[in-house]
Design a protein around this motif. Sequence first.
Motif, short mmCIF file in Angstrom:
data_model
loop_
_atom_site.label_atom_id
_atom_site.label_comp_id
_atom_site.label_asym_id
_atom_site.label_seq_id
_atom_site.Cartn_x
_atom_site.Cartn_y
_atom_site.Cartn_z
N MET A 285 16.58 1.16 -6.13
CA MET A 285 15.06 0.82 -5.92
C MET A 285 13.82 1.89 -6.41
O MET A 285 12.51 0.96 -6.16
CB MET A 285 15.40 2.34 -4.77
N ALA A 286 14.09 2.88 -7.81
CA ALA A 286 12.54 3.01 -8.09
C ALA A 286 13.14 3.36 -9.03
O ALA A 286 14.62 3.43 -9.96
CB ALA A 286 11.68 3.75 -7.84
N THR A 287 12.70 4.41 -10.20
CA THR A 287 12.69 4.94 -11.51
C THR A 287 12.68 6.87 -10.98
O THR A 287 12.34 6.98 -12.53
CB THR A 287 11.77 4.58 -12.85
N SER A 288 12.41 6.62 -9.98
CA SER A 288 11.95 8.58 -9.89
C SER A 288 12.70 8.58 -7.95
O SER A 288 12.28 7.87 -7.25
CB SER A 288 11.09 9.08 -10.86
N THR A 289 13.10 9.69 -8.13
CA THR A 289 12.74 10.51 -6.79
C THR A 289 11.84 10.12 -6.41
O THR A 289 11.37 9.89 -5.07
CB THR A 289 13.68 11.01 -6.65
N ARG A 290 10.69 10.77 -6.64
CA ARG A 290 8.88 10.76 -6.06
C ARG A 290 9.01 9.32 -5.61
O ARG A 290 8.39 9.02 -4.78
CB ARG A 290 8.25 11.24 -7.49
N ASP A 291 9.25 8.36 -6.69
CA ASP A 291 8.71 6.83 -6.23
C ASP A 291 9.23 6.51 -4.66
O ASP A 291 8.90 5.57 -4.36
CB ASP A 291 8.66 6.36 -7.25
N CYS A 292 10.27 6.73 -4.93
CA CYS A 292 11.58 6.16 -3.90
C CYS A 292 10.58 7.28 -2.69
O CYS A 292 10.52 6.67 -1.68
CB CYS A 292 12.57 6.90 -3.87
N GLU A 293 10.79 8.63 -2.54
CA GLU A 293 9.93 9.05 -1.54
C GLU A 293 8.30 8.41 -1.14
O GLU A 293 8.51 7.92 0.72
CB GLU A 293 9.32 10.51 -1.50
N ARG A 294 7.63 8.12 -1.93
CA ARG A 294 6.43 7.20 -1.67
C ARG A 294 6.84 6.12 -1.12
O ARG A 294 5.95 5.83 -0.24
CB ARG A 294 5.88 7.64 -3.45
N MET A 295 8.13 5.46 -1.22
CA MET A 295 7.85 4.05 -1.15
C MET A 295 8.20 4.41 0.20
O MET A 295 7.39 3.19 1.33
CB MET A 295 9.00 3.46 -1.91
N ILE A 296 9.34 5.37 0.87
CA ILE A 296 9.34 5.43 1.95
C ILE A 296 8.63 5.65 3.21
O ILE A 296 7.93 5.69 4.08
CB ILE A 296 10.96 6.23 1.92
N ALA A 297 7.46 7.22 2.70
CA ALA A 297 6.46 7.35 3.53
C ALA A 297 5.71 5.51 3.37
O ALA A 297 4.58 5.74 4.71
CB ALA A 297 5.57 8.55 2.47
N ALA A 298 5.58 5.32 2.43
CA ALA A 298 4.25 4.36 2.53
C ALA A 298 4.53 2.98 3.99
O ALA A 298 3.84 2.46 4.72
CB ALA A 298 3.88 3.38 1.65
N CYS A 299 5.94 3.08 4.15
CA CYS A 299 6.56 1.97 5.41
C CYS A 299 6.38 2.94 6.06
O CYS A 299 6.02 2.22 7.31
CB CYS A 299 8.03 1.30 4.49
N ASN A 300 6.52 4.24 6.47
CA ASN A 300 7.00 4.43 7.87
C ASN A 300 5.40 4.66 8.26
O ASN A 300 4.86 3.94 9.72
CB ASN A 300 7.85 6.12 7.33
N ALA A 301 4.48 5.18 7.10
CA ALA A 301 3.35 5.17 7.75
C ALA A 301 2.84 3.92 7.74
O ALA A 301 1.61 3.89 9.33
CB ALA A 301 2.13 5.45 6.16
N ALA A 302 3.08 2.56 7.58
CA ALA A 302 3.02 0.98 7.83
C ALA A 302 3.20 0.47 9.25
O ALA A 302 3.35 -0.51 9.36
CB ALA A 302 2.39 0.12 6.92
N ASN A 303 4.51 1.45 9.16
CA ASN A 303 4.95 0.63 10.48
C ASN A 303 6.10 -0.67 10.20
O ASN A 303 6.08 -1.90 11.12
CB ASN A 303 4.65 0.67 11.78
N VAL A 304 6.24 -0.45 8.87
CA VAL A 304 7.12 -1.41 8.72
C VAL A 304 8.76 -0.91 7.96
O VAL A 304 9.01 -0.32 7.87
CB VAL A 304 6.29 -2.30 6.94
N LYS A 305 9.43 -2.05 7.71
CA LYS A 305 10.96 -1.61 7.63
C LYS A 305 10.98 -2.07 6.26
O LYS A 305 10.15 -2.88 5.02
CB LYS A 305 11.58 -3.15 8.19
#
Length: 430
Positions: free
Chosen positions: A176-196
């Motif tokens: 998914m990425a190279t750090s847990t921080r980046d993974c969390e950022r990706m999840i948060a951005a998709c949730n905020a934009a209401n996309v899957k």
Amino acid sequence: MQPRIPAGMDSEYSRRNFLLGASSVVAAAGLTASANAQQSTSPKPNQQDDVQLSQDHASTEQPEKIPGPFENQSERVGFAVVGLGRLTLGEILPAMGKSKYCKPVALVSGDRDKARKVAAQYGIPDSGLYDYTTYDQLAQNSSVQVIYIVLPNSMHAEFTVRGAKAGKHILCEKPMATSTRDCERMIAACNAANVKLMIAYRSQYEPYDRALVKMIRGGKLGKLKQFVSTNSQNQGDPNQWRQKLALAGGGCMPDVGVYCLNAARFLSDEEPNEVQATIYQPKDDPRFTEVEASCQVIAKFPSGFTAIFNSAYEAHRSQFLRVEGVEAWAELNPAFAYHGIKMRYSFYNQDLKQEIAHEPQLEEKDQFAAEMDHFALCVQKNLRPHTPGEEGLQDQRITDAIYLSARTGKAVRIAPPSGPTRGPEPSEEG
Ligand code: NAD
């Protein structure tokens, strides 16, 4: 012509056929009655005693949608593919032709000439070509519903966040990425934009892996005890991004070892709570100045199940897994290849008083088409993907613990994930 009915839809189709059959009798009766009426009297619009068409054929009703391959191109989900490297050209774009619900409508590449040639091959218009700076303009391209990110690992986070901001659903390659921080950022951005957000764990959509999951959940192997697996290959070019720590996030472990780790998790449906690991990084090999050449892991699970797996960038290709239960074992060999997955399982037959081995033969499915079709259906039907961002985050958390253990020489405890990491199992249709 009869519509094509996907496996598992027969009873629904019979019900619908029955309903259509019944209404067509009514409709036919209605036509006869109207014709007779016209012979005897002049037509009177909206006359009360006119025979009415049944509700099934009311003009306001939308035609019933039959789940199944979208024969009509306009019904397919439009994909923008980002990065025109080996995986995109060799597997993902060719798999579009085998998919039931997807079509390529845009490409994102730093190389305009290459993009034009590929676009011509797949019927993508010039207006569907972007580079990494114009990428955000995908927001204005209404034919694109999904962005499939196929870039070096450390670029996944930036392009997921920007893609989500452009309002598109994101399918992202593993890891998914190279750090847990980046993974969390990706999840948060998709949730905020209401996309899957889905991570492209193709094995989880592959028929033998699906069959093995079903066998295990059905108790055919008994209580699971051990998992043993290897995913190794020889990596040639010391200059490619996979050997650069900043772009890859690690060596063989996040690139190929992640298949073993992910399989141990989805087959057992359990999360490891401790890992012990070693890595090997030869000092005299220019391929491994920044990343490990091999990685060996022991992962312990709360039930007592243990997974032992290895990955390597300096060994001949070897890709197998074996899962051992109290009642039986099952193996896939090769397990992680694009094609030609094979399965064997063995158990003691009490009636015959002997060990019986089986090699079931399943129809091969293109794993990339299966994974993309699953995501397209999730988008169409607003469902949670089977392998959402949380699944990739969990592999990253465990990968971090693996590297920490290798550095310190100690076992590292892993807290459970905050919630389920996988969505519902994929259906027969995708
Ligand atoms: P690749 O090197 O063949 O392609 C990478 C693409 O990214 C190229 O088009 C390259 O031009 C582009 N790119 C943009 N910026 C770059 C930069 N700074 N450095 C290098 N390349 C850059 O790689 P690939 O094998 O196609 O892998 C891409 C992604 O797909 C990776 O995340 C990898 O882990 C994943 N992958 C998954 C599978 C699978 O079976 N699911 C198989 C192979 C690769």
